[in-house]
Design a protein around this motif. Structure first.
Motif, short mmCIF file in Angstrom:
data_model
loop_
_atom_site.label_atom_id
_atom_site.label_comp_id
_atom_site.label_asym_id
_atom_site.label_seq_id
_atom_site.Cartn_x
_atom_site.Cartn_y
_atom_site.Cartn_z
N LYS A 95 0.84 -1.19 0.00
CA LYS A 95 0.00 0.00 0.00
C LYS A 95 0.88 1.24 0.00
O LYS A 95 1.90 1.28 0.71
CB LYS A 95 -0.92 0.02 1.22
CG LYS A 95 -2.01 -1.04 1.21
CD LYS A 95 -2.93 -0.89 2.43
CE LYS A 95 -4.06 -1.91 2.40
NZ LYS A 95 -4.96 -1.76 3.57
N LEU A 119 -7.02 2.68 -3.65
CA LEU A 119 -7.54 2.17 -2.40
C LEU A 119 -8.85 2.86 -2.02
O LEU A 119 -9.02 4.05 -2.27
CB LEU A 119 -6.52 2.36 -1.28
CG LEU A 119 -5.21 1.57 -1.41
CD1 LEU A 119 -4.26 1.94 -0.28
CD2 LEU A 119 -5.46 0.07 -1.41
N GLU A 123 -9.49 1.47 3.46
CA GLU A 123 -8.22 0.75 3.32
C GLU A 123 -7.02 1.65 3.61
O GLU A 123 -5.88 1.18 3.64
CB GLU A 123 -8.08 0.20 1.91
CG GLU A 123 -9.13 -0.81 1.50
CD GLU A 123 -8.94 -1.28 0.07
OE1 GLU A 123 -8.42 -2.39 -0.11
OE2 GLU A 123 -9.29 -0.51 -0.86
N GLY A 133 -2.92 0.32 -4.11
CA GLY A 133 -2.59 -1.00 -3.60
C GLY A 133 -2.27 -1.97 -4.71
O GLY A 133 -2.75 -1.80 -5.84
N THR A 218 1.43 -6.61 5.36
CA THR A 218 1.34 -5.62 4.28
C THR A 218 2.51 -4.66 4.32
O THR A 218 2.82 -4.09 5.38
CB THR A 218 0.02 -4.83 4.38
OG1 THR A 218 -1.08 -5.74 4.28
CG2 THR A 218 -0.09 -3.79 3.27
#
Length: 392
Positions: A95, A119, A123, A133, A218
Motif C-alpha cells: 500500500k 484504495l 483501506e 494498492g 502488508t
C-alpha cells in the motif's frame, strides 16, 4: 571446484550484486571465485551494505530505462523464487499513501505487479486521503544472502575472505592463479580501490528498526514530499514485513547522502517507531509506539554513484600505476599484460531489485570479453567440461 579446474573470473565483493553475478556465471559454466572482505555470514558488519537492506521490489526507475529493464528481469526472478523458496522471497500486499492534492501518476510497473488499484477510504492508513494498492515481493536479506552462498557452494565456487587494496592484485592472487577478467562489485569500495578510485561513489546512510510484529503482512510506504525539516533529516517512511519465521518487520527510515557513520542514532530510531505506529497501530496491538517489540536499531550505507550505476566492460594493462604496483604483478609475465574488468557498482538502494537484471548484463559483458579473445562463455564451459571428463 576440482583441482583441475582453472578459475577464469574473479568476482570482487560478496554483496547481493557480487553473489548474484557469481551465481549467474556459475550457472553458465564459467569457473569463478568470489573474493571479499565481508562474506555472507558477516551479517553484523557495519561496512557491509547488503544485510541492512529493507528489502522489497518497489522500482523507482524511469520508464523504459536501463534500470527499469534490470528491475523487470529481477521481478520475474523473484516470482519464480517465491515459489521454490518462500522463506527467502514472498508475495505480499503493498500500500502507498499520500495527502497531496492531485496525487501522483501511476507508476510504470502498474501492469507488472498484481492487482494494481486505487484504495478505498476504509483501506487507507490513519491521516491519509489517497492511496494505491497491489501485490509484489519482499525479501529477507539474511536469508537471501544465505541462499546465494549456498547456491554458489553447490557449484563449488569458493568464497574467499581477503582484503584487496588494488584492482591489479586481483589478477594474480595466491592460491588462485592468474586470471584475465575481474568483476568489480565492491560497492563503496570502488571509491578507494586503487585502479578504480571512482570519486562519483558516495554512501547513502539508511536508518532502520527491526521489530517483531505478528500478523503484519502488508508493506506500506508514504509518498508525500517531506517538509524542509524532514528533508534535513533525510526522512523516509516504510514498513516491510519479512518472509520466513520470527514475525520480523523492518521499519524505516532515512536517506542521508555522504553520511559515513554506521552507528545507530537513538532519536532517529524513536522517530521511526513513532511514525510507523501512527500509520500502523497494529505494530504493537494498539498499545503505543513504546510497546513495539524492538529487535535491533540499525544503520547501513547504501553504495550509490552520481550519474547512476556503473555497469560496463573496461580493458586495461597491469602494472600501469607506477610505485603502486602490487608485488604479485611485478613479475615480467604480468607487467603490461592485457586484461579486462567488468564494473558493477553504484546502484544505491536498488541492489536487491536490480540484482538479477544486472547479473545477466554482466554475464553478457563477460561473454564479450572472452569473444574478443577468440573464445566465449560457451567455449569456456565446454573446455571445463572436457577437463572434468578427462580427469574422470
Amino acid at each position: 571446484m576440482s583441482a583441475e579446474t582453472k578459475v577464469k573470473v574473479i568476482v570482487l565483493g560478496a554483496g547481493v550484486l557480487g553473489l548474484s553475478i557469481a551465481k549467474e556465471l556459475a550457472e553458465k559454466g564459467v569457473s569463478c571465485a568470489v573474493v571479499a572482505r565481508d562474506l555472507p555470514e558477516d551479517l553484523e558488519s557495519g561496512q557491509f551494505a547488503s544485510p541492512w537492506a529493507g528489502a522489497n521490489w518497489s522500482s523507482f526507475a524511469a520508464e523504459g530505462s536501463r534500470e527499469a529493464h534490470w528491475d523487470t528481469v529481477t521481478f520475474h526472478h523473484y516470482a519464480q523464487l517465491s515459489q521454490s523458496h518462500p522463506h527467502v522471497v514472498e508475495r505480499r500486499p503493498f500500500k502507498r499513501f499520500w495527502n497531496k492534492e492531485g496525487g501522483y501518476p501511476d507508476p510504470w510497473f502498474k501492469d507488472l505487479v498484481f492487482g494494481f488499484r486505487s484504495l478505498e477510504q476504509d483501506e487507507l492508513a490513519p491521516g491519509y486521503k489517497y492511496g494505491q494498492g497491489y501485490e509484489c515481493y519482499t525479501m529477507s536479506p539474511p536469508a537471501y544472502l544465505g541462499y546465494l552462498a549456498e547456491e554458489l557452494r553447490s557449484y563449488s565456487v569458493p568464497l574467499i575472505r581477503r582484503r584487496v587494496s588494488s584492482l591489479d592484485e586481483a589478477y594474480s592472487m595466491e592460491d588462485i592463479g592468474p586470471v584475465d577478467l575481474v568483476i568489480n562489485a565492491t560497492g563503496l569500495g570502488s571509491r578507494s580501490l586503487l585502479g578504480v578510485e571512482d570519486e562519483l561513489v558516495y554512501p547513502i546512510r539508511g536508518d532502520t528498526v527491526l521489530i517483531r510484529a505478528p500478523g503484519i503482512k502488508t508493506t506500506m510506504k508514504v509518498l508525500d514530499p517531506n517538509s524542509p525539516q524532514d528533508q534535513q533529516l533525510g526522512k523516509r517512511f516504510y514498513i516491510i514485513p519479512r518472509p520466513g519465521p520470527g514475525d520480523r518487520v523492518i521499519l524505516g527510515g532515512t536517506e542521508l547522502d555522504n553520511d559515513w557513520d554506521t552507528l545507530p542514532r537513538p532519536e532517529t530510531a524513536k522517530r521511526i517507531l513513532r511514525d510507523a505506529y501512527a500509520v500502523c497501530p497494529e505494530l504493537s496491538g494498539g498499545k503505543g509506539w513504546e510497546a513495539i517489540d524492538v529487535i535491533s536499531c540499525n544503520a547501513g550505507l547504501r553504495p550509490a554513484r552520481k550519474g547512476g550505476a556503473r555497469v560496463e566492460l573496461e580493458y586495461r594493462r597491469l602494472g600501469e600505476q607506477r610505485g603502486l604496483t602490487p608485488h604479485n604483478i611485478r613479475s615480467e609475465e604480468n607487467v603490461g599484460r592485457e586484461v579486462g574488468v567488468v564494473h558493477a557498482y553504484g546502484i544505491g538502494p536498488a541492489g536487491y531489485q536490480t540484482s538479477k537484471g544486472i547479473s545477466e548484463e554482466v554475464t553478457g559483458l563477460v561473454d564479450k570479453f572472452f569473444r574478443d579473445q577468440n573464445t566465449s562463455i560457451s567455449g569456456i564451459s565446454n573446455g571445463l567440461e572436457n577437463q572434468h571428463t578427462q580427469a574422470e
